[in-house]
Structure formats: C-alpha cells, structure tokens
Write a protein that holds these residues in place. Structure first.
Motif, short mmCIF file in Angstrom:
data_model
loop_
_atom_site.label_atom_id
_atom_site.label_comp_id
_atom_site.label_asym_id
_atom_site.label_seq_id
_atom_site.Cartn_x
_atom_site.Cartn_y
_atom_site.Cartn_z
N SER A 153 0.84 -1.19 0.00
CA SER A 153 0.00 0.00 0.00
C SER A 153 0.88 1.24 0.00
O SER A 153 1.88 1.31 0.71
CB SER A 153 -0.89 -0.02 1.24
OG SER A 153 -1.67 1.14 1.31
N SER A 154 0.50 2.23 -0.80
CA SER A 154 1.30 3.46 -0.89
C SER A 154 0.43 4.60 -1.39
O SER A 154 -0.56 4.38 -2.08
CB SER A 154 2.47 3.23 -1.86
OG SER A 154 3.15 4.45 -2.11
N ILE A 155 0.81 5.84 -1.07
CA ILE A 155 0.10 7.00 -1.64
C ILE A 155 0.96 7.71 -2.67
O ILE A 155 0.52 8.69 -3.26
CB ILE A 155 -0.31 8.01 -0.54
CG1 ILE A 155 0.92 8.59 0.18
CG2 ILE A 155 -1.28 7.37 0.46
CD1 ILE A 155 0.59 9.83 1.00
N THR A 156 2.18 7.21 -2.91
CA THR A 156 3.10 7.89 -3.83
C THR A 156 3.19 7.12 -5.15
O THR A 156 3.75 6.02 -5.18
CB THR A 156 4.51 7.98 -3.21
OG1 THR A 156 4.37 8.53 -1.89
CG2 THR A 156 5.41 8.86 -4.04
N PRO A 157 2.63 7.66 -6.22
CA PRO A 157 2.64 6.93 -7.50
C PRO A 157 4.05 6.89 -8.09
O PRO A 157 4.91 7.68 -7.71
CB PRO A 157 1.70 7.75 -8.39
CG PRO A 157 1.67 9.11 -7.78
CD PRO A 157 1.93 8.94 -6.32
N PRO A 158 4.29 5.94 -9.02
CA PRO A 158 5.60 5.89 -9.68
C PRO A 158 5.81 7.16 -10.50
O PRO A 158 4.86 7.76 -11.00
CB PRO A 158 5.50 4.65 -10.57
CG PRO A 158 4.03 4.46 -10.79
CD PRO A 158 3.35 4.95 -9.55
N THR A 159 7.06 7.57 -10.66
CA THR A 159 7.34 8.81 -11.39
C THR A 159 7.14 8.64 -12.89
O THR A 159 6.64 9.53 -13.55
CB THR A 159 8.78 9.30 -11.10
OG1 THR A 159 9.65 8.18 -11.22
CG2 THR A 159 8.87 9.87 -9.70
#
Ligand SMILES: [Zn+2]
Length: 271
Positions: A7-13
């Motif tokens: 789980s994460s809130i930071t999308p891939p660049t």
C-alpha cells in the motif's frame, strides 16, 4: 488481501501502465470483464473527478479513480455493480476494487472538516487529511463487524445456527453478523449480537479470520462459538428466521469467497 501488495500513496514517477479501478458512484468500469489497463483515465476519453494511487503488487500499479455520475462508458466497456463482480473478477482484483471504492468515498466524503467546516488538506505522508484551521485529522474509516459460526450437538449430530435477516433474499440463510459498538470488545459483540438476535448465550468464542467487506466499509472479524444456554428466541425486528441445520440439510447459503461461506464450509469440514 495478498501479502505481496504494498500500500502506498506515492505513485511511480514514470507513467507506467497500471490497473485502474474506475468508479461511477458504486459501479465499476470493466473492459470486457477485465479491469482496464491504462496510463491514465484520459486515454479512454474519461475525466477523473478524483484519483488516488493505491500501491503496487510486484510490477503492477493500482489506481482508484472516480468519474462523474453522468459519464457514458467508452465503447466496449460497461459499468457494473461492484457486488456483482464478487464471483466474476479474480479474487485479488475484487478486494482491490473494494479498497479502491472505499478510498474514493473517504476522499469524497471528507472534503470539509466535520468540526469547523474548513477545506481539508491531504497530509502528504500517509493516506490522511488534516484541517488547516483546527487540526482535526481524518483517516479512511472502516466499521468492524463480527460474524460468527455457532454450533451445538443436536439429536442428529452436530448443528450450525443459520439465520435470515429481512434484507436477505428469500431462502438465503447465513451465519449471524453485527457491527461492533464503541467501547465493546469483539468477543462481547459476538455474545451481545447472538443474545439480541436469537436470545441464547454462547461459550468458547474463538477467532477464525477476517475479511474486508466494502459494502460500504466493513471489516468482518470472524469467530466460532458454541451454544451454551437457552433456546432460539427470534428478534423479529431484525431477523426473519433462524434455525439449527445439519450439514446434509442446508438451505441456500452465500457463495465463496465470502467469510460467511468460509465459516459454513469450516463447519461442514469438521462435521
Ligand atoms: Zn477544522
């Protein structure tokens, strides 16, 4: 939910292709029965009114996006009731879709501070919002509920309590379930719900497992228990029917992978 999901809130660049759980209210967009694989929702001519990055599993990224209520699906795609996809989507994708719709609804329903009315701001380091004026925090909310397999020795062997609430379809019976009250332990909830709905006491309450249930935001915490004292006294305000069943004499029961069915299957296997 698979343990390998991060789980994460930071999308891939980089704009990598990803699974998009796109909702129009509580209906999910499927591309010929599949979750659309996209770089962004605009590439299929849609406009997201809100979007949340959910995280990744191995190399696959997952997003939740909401489109306006009057959105027409792209050619070849259809909006489906989420509940109907339970037995249609691969199980991991169904639980991810449930996660997606809950995150979207939390985002939509907590735009303003519930205490002072200011516009809430994402905190940025976790999935949470904070009021810039009064400091109130808000996290995605889940509502814990217990669900329980109750058994006893009957005249014809081991029996399980199955019941039907007024909101169930006719003839569909399941195990008892109910929401946890503030200040209550899960075990107290199990004993209280059984007492309230069928009027007897139970013993040997044991943890069985858990399952998120996104209708609308439950976490089902499952237990087994044994009948202790008293006969069935049905609370007809909540329940339409309840009875003891042997494994060879079942009514219609819920489908897998619901945890209610897992509890019933567990009874059958231990019979
Ligand atoms: Zn506030």
């Amino acid at each position: 939910m698979s343990n390998s999901f991060i789980s994460s809130i930071t999308p891939p660049t980089a704009g990598e292709i990803a699974c998009f759980f796109i909702f129009r209210e509580r209906h999910i967009l499927l591309d010929r029965d599949q979750i659309p694989q996209l770089h962004m929702v605009e590439e299929i001519g849609l406009t997201a009114v809100r979007q949340q990055y959910l995280g990744h599993r191995n190399a696959t990224h997952y997003y939740a996006a909401e489109v306006a209520a009057d959105t027409i699906p792209p050619a070849g795609m259809t909006f489906h009731k989420l509940r109907g996809t339970l037995t249609q989507l691969p199980e991991f994708q169904f639980w991810m879709a449930g996660r997606a719709v809950q995150v979207l609804e939390w985002d939509k329903n907590h735009q303003f501070c519930g205490r002072c009315g200011a516009i809430m701001k994402d905190v940025g380091y976790e999935r949470a919002k904070k009021c810039p004026d009064c400091g109130l925090f808000n996290y995605p909310r889940i509502s814990p509920a217990m669900i329980v397999q109750v058994t006893k020795d009957g005249a014809n062997g081991r029996e399980i309590l199955l019941a039907r609430s007024h909101r169930h379809p006719p003839n569909l019976f399941s195990v008892l379930a109910g929401f946890v009250e503030p200040g209550e332990t899960l075990e107290e909830c199990v004993a209280r719900e059984i007492r309230e709905e069928v009027g007897f006491s139970v013993k040997n309450i044991r943890y069985f497992g858990s399952q998120p249930w996104p209708f609308p935001n439950s976490l089902m915490v499952a237990f087994t228990a044994e009948h202790d004292k008293g006969e069935i006294e049905l609370n007809t305000d909540e329940m339409a029917a309840a009875d003891w069943f042997t494994a060879d004499n079942f009514p219609i029961i819920p489908p897998l992978p619901t945890i209610s069915r897992q509890l019933i299957d567990d009874f059958v296997e231990n019979e």
